[in-house]
Write an enzyme that holds these catalytic residues in place. Structure first.
Site, mmCIF file in Angstrom:
data_model
loop_
_atom_site.group_PDB
_atom_site.id
_atom_site.type_symbol
_atom_site.label_atom_id
_atom_site.label_comp_id
_atom_site.label_asym_id
_atom_site.label_seq_id
_atom_site.Cartn_x
_atom_site.Cartn_y
_atom_site.Cartn_z
ATOM 1 N N HIS A 50 0.852 -1.196 0.000
ATOM 2 C CA HIS A 50 0.000 0.000 0.000
ATOM 3 C C HIS A 50 0.884 1.241 0.000
ATOM 4 C CE1 HIS A 50 0.737 -0.349 4.365
ATOM 5 N NE2 HIS A 50 0.332 0.903 4.495
ATOM 6 N N HIS A 97 0.797 5.673 1.066
ATOM 7 C CA HIS A 97 0.144 6.834 1.664
ATOM 8 C C HIS A 97 0.760 8.069 1.031
ATOM 9 C CE1 HIS A 97 -1.586 4.430 4.899
ATOM 10 N NE2 HIS A 97 -0.383 3.955 5.175
ATOM 11 N N TYR A 130 11.762 4.274 0.175
ATOM 12 C CA TYR A 130 10.654 4.673 -0.697
ATOM 13 C C TYR A 130 9.763 5.711 -0.019
ATOM 14 C CZ TYR A 130 12.314 0.206 -2.410
ATOM 15 O OH TYR A 130 13.118 -0.824 -2.830
#
Length: 177
Positions: free
Chosen positions: A60, A62, A148
């Protein structure tokens, strides 16, 4: 069918979570990070937005982004990022009958989580949440160890100290799952 209402505010700053359909033991996003980055670059070129904070985890991501004045179409941007990334991958995923009928890929969950940032305190809390996430999920012991993330750029700009969110929990906020 539920009636999902999105907070549309032209020029607004938003927090988003985008999640893979199959999360268990799935590292698709980090394994193909350059494809994801290219999808984001392509969308930003065609439909500009400012990236305040961004973190990509294996399953996932954000982000905190700001739309241009007069523009509230974050849905278009997120749809294009998700589809651009999906189209860059070979078709190897399992597809349900419903997804097959609709011509969909089995990469992303259909929806996303969105939150309109209300004020400076809300902004800071969401930026911290974005950057502490790899520590929260046990991927690294220090925020600075996760590659990342926009944390590195923001630390270089002096916005975060490089040791923010370390293994001892110093400066890290305690967020629920």
């Amino acid at each position: 069918m539920p009636d999902y209402r999105r907070a549309r505010h032209p020029g607004g700053t938003y927090f988003f979570t985008l999640t893979l359909l199959r999360r268990h033991n799935n590292d698709l996003l980090t394994r193909h990070i350059e494809r994801l980055r290219e999808a984001v670059r392509t969308v930003r070129h065609a439909h500009p937005f400012d990236i305040h904070g961004w973190v990509v985890l294996p399953d996932h991501l954000h982000c905190v982004i700001q739309l241009p004045d007069g523009d509230a179409d974050f849905t278009l941007r997120l749809r294009l990022i998700k589809s651009g990334f999906s189209k860059s991958l070979p078709r190897t995923e399992w597809l349900s009958a419903v997804r097959q009928r609709r011509g969909e890929r089995g990469i992303w969950q259909r929806r996303f989580w969105e939150h309109l940032i209300k004020d400076e305190a809300d902004y800071r809390a969401h930026m911290d949440y974005v950057h502490i996430n790899p520590v929260k999920h046990g991927l690294v012991k220090r925020v600075a160890d996760w590659p990342y993330s926009t944390f590195h750029r923001l630390a270089a700009e002096g916005i975060y100290p490089i040791d923010w969110g370390g293994s001892d929990g110093a400066n890290a906020l305690d967020y629920p799952d």
